[in-house]
Design a protein around this motif. Structure first.
Motif, PDB file in Angstrom:
ATOM      1  N   ASP A   1      29.510  64.061   6.867  1.00  0.00           N
ATOM      2  CA  ASP A   1      30.529  63.006   6.861  1.00  0.00           C
ATOM      3  C   ASP A   1      30.465  62.170   8.141  1.00  0.00           C
ATOM      4  N   LYS A   2      29.307  62.207   8.793  1.00  0.00           N
ATOM      5  CA  LYS A   2      29.108  61.423  10.006  1.00  0.00           C
ATOM      6  C   LYS A   2      28.118  60.292   9.745  1.00  0.00           C
ATOM      7  N   VAL A   3      28.470  59.114  10.222  1.00  0.00           N
ATOM      8  CA  VAL A   3      27.590  57.946  10.101  1.00  0.00           C
ATOM      9  C   VAL A   3      26.954  57.677  11.455  1.00  0.00           C
ATOM     10  N   PHE A   4      25.618  57.620  11.470  1.00  0.00           N
ATOM     11  CA  PHE A   4      24.851  57.302  12.674  1.00  0.00           C
ATOM     12  C   PHE A   4      24.388  55.853  12.543  1.00  0.00           C
ATOM     13  N   ALA A   5      24.784  55.017  13.500  1.00  0.00           N
ATOM     14  CA  ALA A   5      24.425  53.593  13.442  1.00  0.00           C
ATOM     15  C   ALA A   5      23.790  53.168  14.754  1.00  0.00           C
ATOM     16  N   GLN A   6      22.599  52.566  14.675  1.00  0.00           N
ATOM     17  CA  GLN A   6      21.943  52.087  15.877  1.00  0.00           C
ATOM     18  C   GLN A   6      22.674  50.859  16.421  1.00  0.00           C
ATOM     19  N   SER A   7      22.433  50.573  17.692  1.00  0.00           N
ATOM     20  CA  SER A   7      23.244  49.585  18.401  1.00  0.00           C
ATOM     21  C   SER A   7      23.173  48.183  17.815  1.00  0.00           C
ATOM     22  N   GLY A   8      22.046  47.827  17.215  1.00  0.00           N
ATOM     23  CA  GLY A   8      21.907  46.482  16.672  1.00  0.00           C
ATOM     24  C   GLY A   8      22.423  46.317  15.258  1.00  0.00           C
ATOM     25  N   ALA A   9      22.840  47.407  14.643  1.00  0.00           N
ATOM     26  CA  ALA A   9      23.405  47.317  13.294  1.00  0.00           C
ATOM     27  C   ALA A   9      24.714  46.537  13.339  1.00  0.00           C
TER      28      ALA A   9
ATOM     29  N   VAL B   1      37.451  56.423  15.530  1.00  0.00           N
ATOM     30  CA  VAL B   1      36.449  57.061  14.678  1.00  0.00           C
ATOM     31  C   VAL B   1      35.175  57.476  15.416  1.00  0.00           C
ATOM     32  N   LEU B   2      35.003  57.016  16.640  1.00  0.00           N
ATOM     33  CA  LEU B   2      33.788  57.350  17.385  1.00  0.00           C
ATOM     34  C   LEU B   2      33.802  58.820  17.807  1.00  0.00           C
ATOM     35  N   GLU B   3      32.672  59.486  17.647  1.00  0.00           N
ATOM     36  CA  GLU B   3      32.538  60.865  18.134  1.00  0.00           C
ATOM     37  C   GLU B   3      31.710  60.902  19.417  1.00  0.00           C
ATOM     38  N   SER B   4      30.565  60.209  19.400  1.00  0.00           N
ATOM     39  CA  SER B   4      29.683  60.211  20.568  1.00  0.00           C
ATOM     40  C   SER B   4      28.745  59.021  20.495  1.00  0.00           C
ATOM     41  N   ALA B   5      27.988  58.832  21.559  1.00  0.00           N
ATOM     42  CA  ALA B   5      27.018  57.738  21.597  1.00  0.00           C
ATOM     43  C   ALA B   5      25.783  58.183  22.352  1.00  0.00           C
ATOM     44  N   THR B   6      24.644  57.608  21.990  1.00  0.00           N
ATOM     45  CA  THR B   6      23.412  57.768  22.755  1.00  0.00           C
ATOM     46  C   THR B   6      23.229  56.501  23.571  1.00  0.00           C
TER      47      THR B   6
ATOM     48  N   VAL C   1      23.376  51.214  28.321  1.00  0.00           N
ATOM     49  CA  VAL C   1      22.965  50.439  27.159  1.00  0.00           C
ATOM     50  C   VAL C   1      23.163  51.333  25.944  1.00  0.00           C
ATOM     51  N   VAL C   2      24.083  50.968  25.081  1.00  0.00           N
ATOM     52  CA  VAL C   2      24.316  51.757  23.870  1.00  0.00           C
ATOM     53  C   VAL C   2      23.119  51.591  22.938  1.00  0.00           C
ATOM     54  N   ILE C   3      22.571  52.718  22.469  1.00  0.00           N
ATOM     55  CA  ILE C   3      21.468  52.603  21.512  1.00  0.00           C
ATOM     56  C   ILE C   3      21.794  53.226  20.152  1.00  0.00           C
ATOM     57  N   GLU C   4      22.828  54.066  20.108  1.00  0.00           N
ATOM     58  CA  GLU C   4      23.267  54.608  18.814  1.00  0.00           C
ATOM     59  C   GLU C   4      24.678  55.161  18.949  1.00  0.00           C
ATOM     60  N   ALA C   5      25.439  55.067  17.860  1.00  0.00           N
ATOM     61  CA  ALA C   5      26.795  55.608  17.826  1.00  0.00           C
ATOM     62  C   ALA C   5      26.932  56.576  16.657  1.00  0.00           C
ATOM     63  N   VAL C   6      27.784  57.581  16.841  1.00  0.00           N
ATOM     64  CA  VAL C   6      28.073  58.548  15.786  1.00  0.00           C
ATOM     65  C   VAL C   6      29.558  58.435  15.446  1.00  0.00           C
ATOM     66  N   PHE C   7      29.847  58.127  14.181  1.00  0.00           N
ATOM     67  CA  PHE C   7      31.226  57.992  13.724  1.00  0.00           C
ATOM     68  C   PHE C   7      31.602  59.173  12.844  1.00  0.00           C
TER      69      PHE C   7
END
Length: 304
Positions: free
Chosen positions: A97-105, A150-155, A186-192
């Motif tokens: 139930d986690k969505v991983f989205a790269q920074s440019g999405a 909704v954010l859990e973490s970020a790369t 520099v955010v490169i990915e987020a986990v929601f």
């Protein structure tokens, strides 16, 4: 660093299409405004981004991060050094139930992806035109929701070019703010972290919010979105409207007649036009209501 050929080094890891020299940034912003970048780079992988970032560090040139240019105003003199456009880092994927989205999405695309998985939590974002990286940078929000919900973490890529994972709590997310700029991340990915929900209910909410946005916002003109943060106890748009500023123009920039919180490019506006109008609005509202309007839009670059 002397005798360091930046272009040569970049072209060892990137293609000609991914390295643009003296490129007009007006092509990459929602306002259709902005001078030239010395180097405009389009990395396609985290590793390529990291390598190009380290090349810029070694060359001792300035580094600027640009998402999809929705909430930014680039000055007419452009940006020196390397500008990283992250729109090619746009993958979105699901793990449980986690969505991983790269920074440019696009944030809008991410909310639609969640809908297709019948996951609730990102409905508020269905009309926000920013990228994931920009959304974390300013803790974007609308209609009662924000990224922090909704954010859990970020790369992120650190100031010295290392890739690390950070938890939401470490980003100090507040109203339209975070510590991402302060830490030079520099955010490169987020986990929601989202929740299972009903597709029909989620879609109905997104349709409602989309209607509200399209009926109230001046989407027919180029703009940088909402220009000012909401001052405590007030609404920026209402203060501007009550100051009789709607329709006010400087050059080609105009306070929108549809929504006073927006400044639109109605006639080949320059960044100077925008900035002059922003200052005029701030001065007038201060005189009328003793309220300081703080800009939400990010203003970067050099004067012409």
């Amino acid at each position: 660093m002397k005798n360091y050929d930046v272009k040569e080094k970049l072209l060892q890891i990137m293609t000609e299409d991914e390295v643009k020299i003296d490129e007009p940034l007006s092509q990459y912003t929602y306002t259709k405004i902005g001078g030239n970048a010395d180097y405009l780079l389009f990395p396609t992988t985290f590793e390529q981004l990291q390598q190009a970032y380290k090349i810029a560090l070694l060359a001792e040139i300035p580094i600027t991060i640009l998402g999809n240019g929705s909430n930014v105003l680039i000055k007419d003199g452009g940006i020196r050094g390397a500008v990283f456009n992250l729109t090619k880092l746009a993958d979105i994927r699901l793990e449980g139930d986690k969505v991983f989205a790269q920074s440019g999405a696009a944030l809008i695309d991410t909310s639609r992806f969640a809908l297709e998985q019948s996951l609730t939590g990102l409905e508020f974002a269905c009309g926000i035109p920013g990228s994931i990286g920009g959304a974390l940078y300013m803790n974007a929000g609308a209609y009662g929701g924000e990224i922090a919900d909704v954010l859990e973490s970020a790369t992120v890529l650190t100031a010295d070019g290392e890739i690390i994972s950070v938890q939401k709590e470490d980003l100090e997310l507040g109203y339209r703010t975070s510590n991402i700029a302060k830490n030079n991340y520099v955010v490169i990915e987020a986990v929601f972290q989202l929740q299972a929900g009903s597709y029909d209910v989620i879609k109905a909410k997104m349709d409602e919010l989309t209607y509200l946005r399209e009926s109230k916002q001046p989407l027919e003109y180029p703009s940088c979105g909402s220009v000012f943060k909401r001052p405590p106890g007030y609404f920026a748009g209402k203060l501007i409207q009550d100051s009789n500023l709607q329709g006010t123009k400087i050059g080609g920039a105009q306070v929108s007649t549809k929504h006073a919180g927006f400044i639109v490019n109605v006639d080949n506006a320059t960044a100077d036009d925008y900035i002059s109008l922003i200052k005029h609005v701030q001065k007038t509202v201060k005189e009328n209501y003793n309220v300081n309007l703080e800009t939400e839009v990010r203003i970067i670059g050099e004067d012409k």
